[in-house]
Design an enzyme around this catalytic site. Structure first.
Site, PDB file in Angstrom:
ATOM      1  N   SER A   6       0.804  -1.221   0.000  1.00 58.82           N
ATOM      2  CA  SER A   6       0.000   0.000   0.000  1.00 58.82           C
ATOM      3  C   SER A   6       0.841   1.277   0.000  1.00 58.82           C
ATOM      4  O   SER A   6       1.649   1.490  -0.876  1.00 58.82           O
ATOM      5  CB  SER A   6      -0.964  -0.032   1.186  1.00 58.82           C
ATOM      6  N   HIS A   7       0.684   2.083   1.035  1.00 54.42           N
ATOM      7  CA  HIS A   7       1.347   3.383   1.103  1.00 54.42           C
ATOM      8  C   HIS A   7       2.750   3.285   1.706  1.00 54.42           C
ATOM      9  O   HIS A   7       3.420   4.301   1.857  1.00 54.42           O
ATOM     10  CB  HIS A   7       0.498   4.328   1.940  1.00 54.42           C
ATOM     11  N   ASP A  25      -2.349   6.584  -3.375  1.00 52.33           N
ATOM     12  CA  ASP A  25      -1.190   5.925  -2.750  1.00 52.33           C
ATOM     13  C   ASP A  25      -0.587   4.830  -3.623  1.00 52.33           C
ATOM     14  O   ASP A  25      -0.967   4.672  -4.783  1.00 52.33           O
ATOM     15  CB  ASP A  25      -1.581   5.361  -1.373  1.00 52.33           C
ATOM     16  N   ASP A  61      -0.865   1.627  -4.055  1.00 51.66           N
ATOM     17  CA  ASP A  61      -1.702   0.663  -4.774  1.00 51.66           C
ATOM     18  C   ASP A  61      -3.039   1.243  -5.224  1.00 51.66           C
ATOM     19  O   ASP A  61      -3.919   0.505  -5.671  1.00 51.66           O
ATOM     20  CB  ASP A  61      -1.922  -0.583  -3.912  1.00 51.66           C
ATOM     21  N   ASP A 102      -5.636   2.713  -3.657  1.00 55.45           N
ATOM     22  CA  ASP A 102      -6.922   2.659  -2.957  1.00 55.45           C
ATOM     23  C   ASP A 102      -7.168   3.875  -2.061  1.00 55.45           C
ATOM     24  O   ASP A 102      -8.296   4.146  -1.680  1.00 55.45           O
ATOM     25  CB  ASP A 102      -7.096   1.340  -2.176  1.00 55.45           C
ATOM     26  N   ARG A 103      -6.107   4.623  -1.742  1.00 52.08           N
ATOM     27  CA  ARG A 103      -6.317   5.813  -0.902  1.00 52.08           C
ATOM     28  C   ARG A 103      -6.465   7.068  -1.757  1.00 52.08           C
ATOM     29  O   ARG A 103      -6.003   7.098  -2.897  1.00 52.08           O
ATOM     30  CB  ARG A 103      -5.125   6.036   0.020  1.00 52.08           C
ATOM     31  N   LYS A 158     -11.427   0.039  -1.028  1.00 53.61           N
ATOM     32  CA  LYS A 158     -11.498   1.486  -1.137  1.00 53.61           C
ATOM     33  C   LYS A 158     -10.891   1.870  -2.489  1.00 53.61           C
ATOM     34  O   LYS A 158     -10.119   1.102  -3.061  1.00 53.61           O
ATOM     35  CB  LYS A 158     -10.815   2.164   0.024  1.00 53.61           C
TER      36      LYS A 158
END
Ligand code: G1P
Ligand code: ZN
Length: 545
Positions: free
Chosen positions: A114-115, A279, A281, A283-284, A378
């Site tokens: 992710s982030h 981010d 991947d 999703d944010r 998300k």
């Protein structure tokens, strides 16, 4: 047909998925058998894999490609029928969810941390999503974890690497592999949700300038294809749009600190009208108006309140949900709309059941996560398009939309303070002590405030009855403010303490003030009750959002 190899192995300690999959340093993931053990544990959890179909892809970070080759060989050896792989090994997390649902696969494996930063010295991760396209629920991640504890063997093939860069079909040890364009299905889904014609009018209007910061991560190709190619935004609208294995050496976390270049463009003499970032991947999301930061809790509430302006949500919302530490701004909208509002533990996996049971349409978390039932993750770009659709329909700038929202519903001031790199033992002790004392805190004075209620949040899933305990200590103060304490479940080194504070304000004169000042008393009281300085040795947080 290539020979199947059975490899003997031993369990690794610590392969327990956290808030969002298994995340570790690259050095840990790349040691012999480490990734293989975890992947075989997923397959073992699935049971008979023969003929099953999986989607596989990741955010393009360091080790993404190698991991896909390993997974493909193992999947073939375990008898899977088919793998759907994004070209170049790429799928953003929401695009993966879209693909699982659209093609009806039995699930998917996402390679991402992710982030968290990427690169040989940074982080890597693996997430398993189920057939609904969503992160595996706790019962499933627990089952995977149990498999990792007793694993003795894994299966693989004795074959070389396949070409990940050409769209088309091929075969690997009797298993079909289809490499697909990672963007098209997702872009089509977005076009079916939003009014692309109107958004395009906005983005081609010479007076409206926006910027999308892909942070050298996976949303670059998605944002370019959707914003610039399909919707006609001027070239260069997407910055840092070329995905890079190390995210350009940066931290692909869309917040005011890490999305510096975007933040600069949104301030100064000639600020842009709208800005957004996503981010690692995808999703944010962080969204910004001209010289105006939009807190994710407010963003979520604004999207819910204005959902009627978006074609896909025009009818009505079944309900909404937020993670427990997220501010209660959403609850006020739900009350107005007379729809249910669910409060879940932190992590997207808790929303899946609610969406599958049609209990909620829109949901989100304070951690820059918003989404809806269009997928089961998300979705950063979805939120950006949602905002653009609202801006064009309401003919108002983002800043005015938020300010009017506060006038109408009141404002929930919200902040999160992160204390990073803490000693895990001492921090655990601090939370443990808080938990033990929680019921005795009521009536106690803390700084200028007194404690009205306190508990350790537990959640009973209304769909499957599953119970999740110890999800964060909540303290409610006499001025209506709230503090929440929990430990991060996504870090890869030491402990991170998260302290979330919020406070509701309705006085029109008090709606546009500084968040940290408005929450100073609550933060101080919370720090005192928990003994943050005493247990962590820190007097100030590392990151404030
Ligand atoms: C963090 C966020 C949480 C989010 C998760 C995955 O988890 O707080 O809301 O779902 O990342 O993006 P944490 O590190 O707090 O466990
Ligand atoms: Zn992410």
């Amino acid at each position: 047909m290539s020979a199947i190899k059975t490899i003997d192995t031993n369990p690794f300690a610590g392969q327990k998925p956290g808030t969002s999959g298994l995340r570790k340093k690259v050095a840990e993931f790349t040691q012999p058998h480490y990734l293989e053990n975890f992947v075989q544990a997923i397959f073992n959890m699935l049971g008979d894999c023969r003929g099953k179909r999986l989607a596989v892809g990741g955010d393009g970070r360091y080790y993404n490609r190698e991991a896909i080759q390993i997974i493909a060989r193992m999947a073939a050896a375990n008898g899977f029928g088919k793998l759907l792989i994004g070209r170049g090994g790429i799928f953003s997390t929401p695009a993966m969810s879209c693909v699982i649902r659209k093609y009806g696969t039995d699930g998917g494996i996402i390679l991402s941390a992710s982030h968290n930063p990427g690169g040989p010295n940074a982080d890597f991760g693996v997430k398993f999503n189920g057939a609904n396209g969503g992160p595996a629920p706790e019962a499933v991640t627990e089952a995977i974890y149990r498999q990792t504890l007793s694993i003795e063997q894994y299966l693989t093939l004795d074959t070389g690497d396949m070409d990940l860069d050409r769209v088309g079909r091929c075969e690997l040890g009797g298993m079909e592999i289809e490499i697909i364009d990672p963007v098209t299905d997702y872009a089509d889904l977005m076009a079916s949700i939003f009014d692309f014609e109107k958004i395009s009018q906005l983005l081609t209007n010479r007076r409206f300038h926006m910027c999308f910061d892909a942070m050298h991560a996976v949303t670059g190709p998605y944002a370019k294809a959707i914003l610039e190619e399909r919707l006609g935004a001027e070239p260069g609208t997407v910055i840092n749009g070329a995905p890079d294995e190390s995210f350009g050496g940066g931290h692909p976390d869309p917040n005011l600190v890490h999305a510096r270049e975007l933040v600069d463009r949104m301030n100064g003499d000639a600020p842009l009208a709208f800005g957004a970032a996503s981010d690692g991947d995808g999703d944010r999301n962080m969204v910004l108006g001209s010289g105006f930061y939009i807190n994710p809790c407010d963003s979520l509430a604004v999207l819910a309140a204005n959902a009627g302006l978006v074609p896909a949500y025009h009818e009505s919302l079944a309900g909404v949900a937020r993670s427990m530490p997220t501010s209660r701004a959403l609850d006020r909208v739900a009350q107005f709309l007379e729809i249910p509002c669910y409060e879940t533990p932190v992590g997207w996996k808790f929303f899946g059941n609610l969406m599958d049971a049609d209990k909620i349409t829109i949901c989100g978390e304070e951690s820059f996560g918003t989404g809806s039932n269009h997928v089961r993750e998300k979705d950063g770009l979805w939120a950006v398009l949602f905002w653009l659709n609202i801006i064009v329909e309401s003919r108002k700038p983002a800043r005015s939309i938020v300010r009017e929202h506060w006038q109408r519903f009141g404002r929930d001031y919200f902040t999160r303070h992160d204390f990073e790199g803490l000693d895990a033992g001492r921090t655990g002790e601090m939370i443990g002590r808080l938990r033990d004392r929680v019921s005795g805190l009521v009536g106690r004075q803390a700084g200028e405030l007194s404690i009205q209620a306190a508990d350790d949040f537990a959640y009973t899933d209304p769909v499957d009855g599953g119970v999740s305990e110890e999800q964060g200590v909540r303290i409610f103060f006499n001025d209506g403010s709230r503090a929440v304490f929990r430990l991060s479940g996504t870090g890869t080194a030491n402990a991170t303490l998260r302290l979330y504070c919020d406070k509701y304000e309705t006085d029109p004169a008090l709606l546009g003030l500084d968040t940290q000042r408005m929450l100073a008393q609550t933060l101080q009281a919370a720090g005192e009750v928990a003994g943050i300085a005493e247990f962590t040795g820190r007097t100030a947080p590392d990151v404030i959002t």
